[in-house]
Design a protein around this motif. Structure first.
Motif, PDB file in Angstrom:
ATOM      1  N   ARG A   1     -27.458 -42.498 -11.450  1.00 20.90           N
ATOM      2  CA  ARG A   1     -27.338 -41.142 -11.981  1.00 20.90           C
ATOM      3  C   ARG A   1     -26.448 -41.093 -13.213  1.00 20.90           C
TER       4      ARG A   1
ATOM      5  N   ILE B   1     -33.647 -36.752 -10.856  1.00 21.02           N
ATOM      6  CA  ILE B   1     -32.758 -37.893 -10.632  1.00 21.02           C
ATOM      7  C   ILE B   1     -31.305 -37.455 -10.695  1.00 21.02           C
TER       8      ILE B   1
ATOM      9  N   ALA C   1     -36.479 -43.787  -8.055  1.00 26.07           N
ATOM     10  CA  ALA C   1     -36.898 -42.468  -7.581  1.00 26.07           C
ATOM     11  C   ALA C   1     -38.257 -42.517  -6.902  1.00 26.07           C
ATOM     12  N   SER C   2     -39.099 -43.461  -7.298  1.00 22.22           N
ATOM     13  CA  SER C   2     -40.441 -43.554  -6.721  1.00 22.22           C
ATOM     14  C   SER C   2     -40.488 -44.434  -5.480  1.00 22.22           C
TER      15      SER C   2
ATOM     16  N   LYS D   1     -28.648 -46.442  -6.266  1.00 31.14           N
ATOM     17  CA  LYS D   1     -29.224 -45.135  -6.580  1.00 31.14           C
ATOM     18  C   LYS D   1     -28.159 -44.162  -7.075  1.00 31.14           C
TER      19      LYS D   1
ATOM     20  N   ALA E   1     -34.565 -46.116 -13.375  1.00 34.77           N
ATOM     21  CA  ALA E   1     -34.275 -44.854 -12.686  1.00 34.77           C
ATOM     22  C   ALA E   1     -35.536 -44.298 -12.029  1.00 34.77           C
ATOM     23  N   ARG E   2     -36.671 -44.370 -12.727  1.00 37.33           N
ATOM     24  CA  ARG E   2     -37.932 -43.878 -12.173  1.00 37.33           C
ATOM     25  C   ARG E   2     -38.434 -44.780 -11.047  1.00 37.33           C
TER      26      ARG E   2
END
Length: 280
Positions: free
Chosen positions: A152, A238, A192-193, A148, A188-189
């Motif tokens: 970024r 994010i 994040a989810s 994670k 990335a999504r």
């Protein structure tokens, strides 16, 4: 019990017939754990030689195989979206039409995914023409928190190596065209989810670094795509404003340097990103 899974392999008119055959055989015939089905997405019309290989692969595949023929070339993101919808199984393994999968790839990735993950990537070897000659190794970050943090600044997964759950991909909104970075934006999504993700650092795919690979990563069009990606990453929460600005300067500047410098800068950025992810 190992999950049933679909192999998803997109192909388009500029792909090489011999490379496609090698990619398919390595990901199907040569695997110690074969896919339950193989789905090739033909992204628009192709030449006679490529179509002949597609027909032969379907006819001779040791697992059920079919071609999803799109009438027009729609680009990778939309081709993968169509392919995901057509896959028979929720677990899907990605493969590109010019790479080579090592025989233990799916056995190792499915064993990990079946412990509860939604997304599993792997390391890869880079080669140019001769797959026995390695010119580089990409080792991805491991551990969900490290992944994670790394996300970024850089894509934490090698896209041609991933195995994922279609439901997790769709929950994050699926593939969205963003220059050559639709995979980065998707992953990335997904993270994040709340998607559960991991990488196997061991190389399980041989990745072909073709002519023009670094040229395609540069130019005004890719700079615009990078700026769009950074805005979306910030709006999605994010990245922070500072991280977005850092990425605009570093990643955006990378798009404008000469191709020779871009090749060196690409590897430097990957290594710096990895260290930053480890220490953030």
């Amino acid at each position: 019990m190992t999950s049933a899974f679909s192999l998803l392999l997109p192909v388009y008119a500029r792909d090489d017939p011999a490379q496609l055959e090698r990619a398919f055989r390595s990901a199907v015939d040569e695997q110690t754990l074969r896919p339950t089905e193989a789905l090739i997405v033909r992204d628009g019309p192709v030449g006679a030689a490529l179509q002949a290989v597609l027909d032969e692969l379907v006819a001779s595949s040791p697992v059920p195989a079919r071609v999803l023929a799109l009438p027009e070339n729609v680009g990778l993101a939309d081709a993968l979206t169509a392919g995901l919808a057509a896959c028979a199984h929720d677990v899907v393994a990605r493969m590109d039409a010019d790479d080579v999968a090592l025989p233990e790839r799916f056995a190792k990735q499915l064993a990990l995914l079946d412990t509860g993950y939604d997304l599993v990537g792997a390391g890869l070897y880079e080669f140019v023409d001769d797959e026995s000659v390695t010119i580089g190794v990409r080792t991805p970050p491991t551990g969900v928190e490290h992944i994670k943090r790394y996300a970024r600044f850089h894509d934490p997964f090698n896209h041609p190596t991933v195995v994922y759950r279609r439901a997790a991909v769709q929950a994050a909104g699926g593939y969205v065209p963003v220059g050559l970075m639709e995979d980065y934006w998707l992953f990335a999504r997904m993270l994040a989810s709340g998607a559960r993700a991991e990488n196997i650092p061991e190389p399980l795919v041989k990745y072909r670094v073709g002519a023009g690979a670094y040229r395609r990563r540069g130019g005004v069009a890719q700079l615009r795509a990078e700026l769009r990606l950074q805005r979306m990453m910030r709006r999605a929460g994010i990245t922070s404003t500072g991280e977005m600005l850092r990425n605009v300067v570093v990643r955006g500047g990378y798009r404008l340097v000469p191709e020779g410098l871009r090749k060196v800068a690409y590897r430097t950025l990957l290594q710096r990103g990895f260290k930053r992810g480890a220490s953030s």
